[in-house]
Design a protein around this motif. Structure first.
Motif, short mmCIF file in Angstrom:
data_model
loop_
_atom_site.label_atom_id
_atom_site.label_comp_id
_atom_site.label_asym_id
_atom_site.label_seq_id
_atom_site.Cartn_x
_atom_site.Cartn_y
_atom_site.Cartn_z
N LEU A 8 4.22 -14.14 -11.11
CA LEU A 8 5.08 -13.11 -11.71
C LEU A 8 4.28 -11.90 -12.17
O LEU A 8 4.71 -10.76 -11.99
CB LEU A 8 5.88 -13.71 -12.86
N LEU A 11 3.48 -9.87 -9.11
CA LEU A 11 4.66 -9.18 -8.59
C LEU A 11 4.99 -7.94 -9.42
O LEU A 11 5.29 -6.88 -8.86
CB LEU A 11 5.86 -10.13 -8.56
N VAL A 12 4.90 -8.06 -10.72
CA VAL A 12 5.16 -6.91 -11.59
C VAL A 12 4.10 -5.84 -11.38
O VAL A 12 4.41 -4.65 -11.27
CB VAL A 12 5.23 -7.35 -13.07
N ASN A 15 4.57 -4.43 -7.66
CA ASN A 15 5.91 -3.86 -7.45
C ASN A 15 6.24 -3.72 -5.96
O ASN A 15 6.49 -2.62 -5.47
CB ASN A 15 6.03 -2.52 -8.17
N SER A 17 8.09 -4.00 -2.18
CA SER A 17 9.44 -3.76 -1.67
C SER A 17 9.94 -4.98 -0.90
O SER A 17 11.12 -5.08 -0.60
CB SER A 17 9.46 -2.53 -0.77
N GLU A 18 9.03 -5.91 -0.60
CA GLU A 18 9.38 -7.14 0.09
C GLU A 18 8.33 -8.19 -0.26
O GLU A 18 7.16 -7.88 -0.41
CB GLU A 18 9.39 -6.91 1.60
N VAL A 19 8.77 -9.45 -0.37
CA VAL A 19 7.86 -10.56 -0.67
C VAL A 19 8.10 -11.65 0.36
O VAL A 19 9.19 -12.19 0.44
CB VAL A 19 8.09 -11.12 -2.09
N LEU A 33 11.53 -16.97 -9.87
CA LEU A 33 11.71 -15.89 -8.90
C LEU A 33 13.15 -15.39 -8.80
O LEU A 33 13.45 -14.52 -7.98
CB LEU A 33 11.23 -16.34 -7.52
N TRP A 36 13.83 -11.78 -8.51
CA TRP A 36 13.25 -11.13 -7.33
C TRP A 36 13.99 -11.49 -6.04
O TRP A 36 13.55 -11.14 -4.95
CB TRP A 36 11.78 -11.53 -7.20
N GLN A 37 15.12 -12.18 -6.13
CA GLN A 37 15.83 -12.70 -4.97
C GLN A 37 16.07 -11.67 -3.87
O GLN A 37 15.95 -11.96 -2.69
CB GLN A 37 17.18 -13.31 -5.38
N LEU A 39 14.31 -9.27 -2.92
CA LEU A 39 13.08 -8.89 -2.21
C LEU A 39 12.47 -10.05 -1.43
O LEU A 39 11.60 -9.83 -0.60
CB LEU A 39 12.03 -8.37 -3.20
N LEU A 40 12.90 -11.27 -1.72
CA LEU A 40 12.28 -12.45 -1.11
C LEU A 40 12.69 -12.64 0.33
O LEU A 40 13.86 -12.55 0.68
CB LEU A 40 12.62 -13.71 -1.91
#
Length: 85
Positions: A8, A11-12, A15, A17-19, A33, A36-37, A39-40
């Motif tokens: 986390l 991710l912060v 930042n 645009s896609e993970v 997560l 962040w749904q 972007l996942l």
């Protein structure tokens, strides 16, 4: 091994645009997560296999070794291989 807190935090910090995430990690950190749904992009665990990724990269670049590319670490191989898929 990555902890939920480290994941986390990164991710912060980044930042994205896609993970791209393996099914295993997505399942393991499902609650953490949740925010962040959108972007996942969850992929099968085998996409994150270093040996498979190495073969994909060598095939894509038509080389017999990746030595000159600087991606010898398994984590780098996995990241590059997943991006090729």
């Amino acid at each position: 091994e990555t902890t939920a807190g480290q994941l986390l935090h990164d991710l912060v910090r980044v930042n994205p645009s896609e993970v791209l995430l393996s099914e295993g990690l997505a399942s393991l950190y499902q609650e953490e997560l949740a925010a962040w749904q959108k972007l996942l992009r969850v992929r099968a665990d085998y996409f994150f296999d270093a040996g498979r990724s190495e073969a994909l990269l060598m095939q894509a670049y038509q080389v017999k070794t990746l030595q000159g590319f600087g991606v010898e670490r398994p984590s780098l191989l996995m990241a590059c291989g997943v991006l090729l898929e």
